[in-house]
Design a protein around this motif. Structure first.
Motif, short mmCIF file in Angstrom:
data_model
loop_
_atom_site.label_atom_id
_atom_site.label_comp_id
_atom_site.label_asym_id
_atom_site.label_seq_id
_atom_site.Cartn_x
_atom_site.Cartn_y
_atom_site.Cartn_z
N LEU A 127 0.85 -1.17 0.00
CA LEU A 127 0.00 0.00 0.00
C LEU A 127 0.90 1.23 0.00
O LEU A 127 1.71 1.41 0.89
N TYR A 128 0.74 2.05 -1.02
CA TYR A 128 1.57 3.25 -1.15
C TYR A 128 0.74 4.47 -0.81
O TYR A 128 -0.35 4.66 -1.34
N LEU A 129 1.25 5.30 0.11
CA LEU A 129 0.56 6.51 0.54
C LEU A 129 1.49 7.69 0.35
O LEU A 129 2.63 7.68 0.80
N ASP A 136 -3.10 0.88 -3.87
CA ASP A 136 -3.02 -0.49 -3.36
C ASP A 136 -2.57 -1.38 -4.50
O ASP A 136 -3.36 -1.72 -5.39
N PHE A 137 -1.28 -1.73 -4.50
CA PHE A 137 -0.74 -2.53 -5.59
C PHE A 137 -1.14 -3.99 -5.50
O PHE A 137 -0.92 -4.75 -6.44
N THR A 141 -6.09 -0.89 -6.88
CA THR A 141 -7.03 0.20 -6.70
C THR A 141 -6.26 1.44 -6.29
O THR A 141 -5.15 1.35 -5.76
N ALA A 142 -6.86 2.60 -6.53
CA ALA A 142 -6.19 3.85 -6.16
C ALA A 142 -7.23 4.92 -5.91
O ALA A 142 -8.39 4.83 -6.36
N ALA A 143 -6.81 5.95 -5.16
CA ALA A 143 -7.72 7.05 -4.87
C ALA A 143 -6.92 8.32 -4.59
O ALA A 143 -5.77 8.27 -4.14
N THR A 163 7.32 4.52 -7.70
CA THR A 163 7.22 4.55 -6.24
C THR A 163 8.26 3.68 -5.56
O THR A 163 8.57 3.88 -4.39
N SER A 164 8.81 2.72 -6.29
CA SER A 164 9.90 1.89 -5.74
C SER A 164 11.25 2.58 -5.85
O SER A 164 12.24 2.13 -5.27
#
Length: 226
Positions: A127-129, A136-137, A141-143, A163-164
């Motif tokens: 989960l990337y914030l 959410d990889f 899903t994404a928002a 993001t990595s």
């Protein structure tokens, strides 16, 4: 065995595409018009659809919408329509690649393999914030500000690479190799540019900029840098 639907009204070209796909041990299923393609999609499950835009009984873009509604399947456009507006429309509809005619059969086979591999790879559980952006990889899903954002599989892979590697300059050649996982000589750089621009339109607004262009070199994910 992977099943691939080939929607192309030129009978000889369709046969040639199927032949090349079967060289790589895929099951190629021909369709020469939109109606036949839709019937086959509703009757069987496919791992990939390759389609022309100009079809004798309809528009390939409209067919793409109907196929996507019937099956969650990757789509590659293979067409002589090479205007930027057409390419952009294809990607906006969720296509995983857009190949223009004439094309090299070896590059075509590489691109097919790359798309199938991307769809076969399990999502990395993470989960990337970052600010208002949540990705959410695992669930894909994404928002942004709790409003859902829809990304294509290719866009998710670009985001995963970015993001990595926060605040790291990724030169175009390196990014293309990571994205397609094939020799960079087989990659259409225009495809990357279109996807990057589309990502920016989806996630950037106002003063919040996630993707920085380093002109003449590549891109840098600056989302983690406040």
């Amino acid at each position: 065995m992977k099943r691939i639907l080939v929607v192309e009204d030129d009978v000889m070209l369709n046969s040639g595409l199927c032949y090349n796909l079967e060289l790589d041990a895929y099951k190629a299923v021909p369709a020469h018009d939109a109606a036949t393609a839709l019937k086959k999609i509703r009757d069987k499950t496919f791992d990939l659809v390759i389609m022309d835009v100009n079809l004798p009984d309809g528009d390939g873009f409209e067919l793409c919408k109907k196929i996507s509604a019937a099956q969650d399947v990757p789509i590659i456009f293979l067409t002589a329509r090479d205007l930027e507006a057409d390419v952009m429309k294809g990607f906006d509809l969720g296509a995983d690649d857009y190949i223009t005619k004439p094309f090299n059969s070896n590059i075509f086979r590489k691109k097919v393999a790359a798309v199938l591999k991307r769809w076969a790879e399990p999502a990395n559980q993470k989960l990337y914030l970052c600010g208002d952006l949540v990705i959410d990889f695992d669930k894909l899903t994404a928002a942004i500000k709790d409003e859902p954002v829809v990304f294509t599989p290719t866009e998710y892979k670009i985001l995963k690479i970015f993001t990595s590697n926060p605040n790291v300059l990724l030169i175009r050649q390196v990014l293309l190799e990571k994205l397609y996982d094939v020799d960079s000589n087989f990659v259409d750089e225009h495809t990357l540019t279109v996807n990057i621009n589309r990502l920016r339109n989806k996630i950037e607004a106002g003063d919040r900029k996630y993707i920085k262009t380093v002109y003449g070199m590549g891109y840098l994910w600056a989302g983690d840098k406040e």
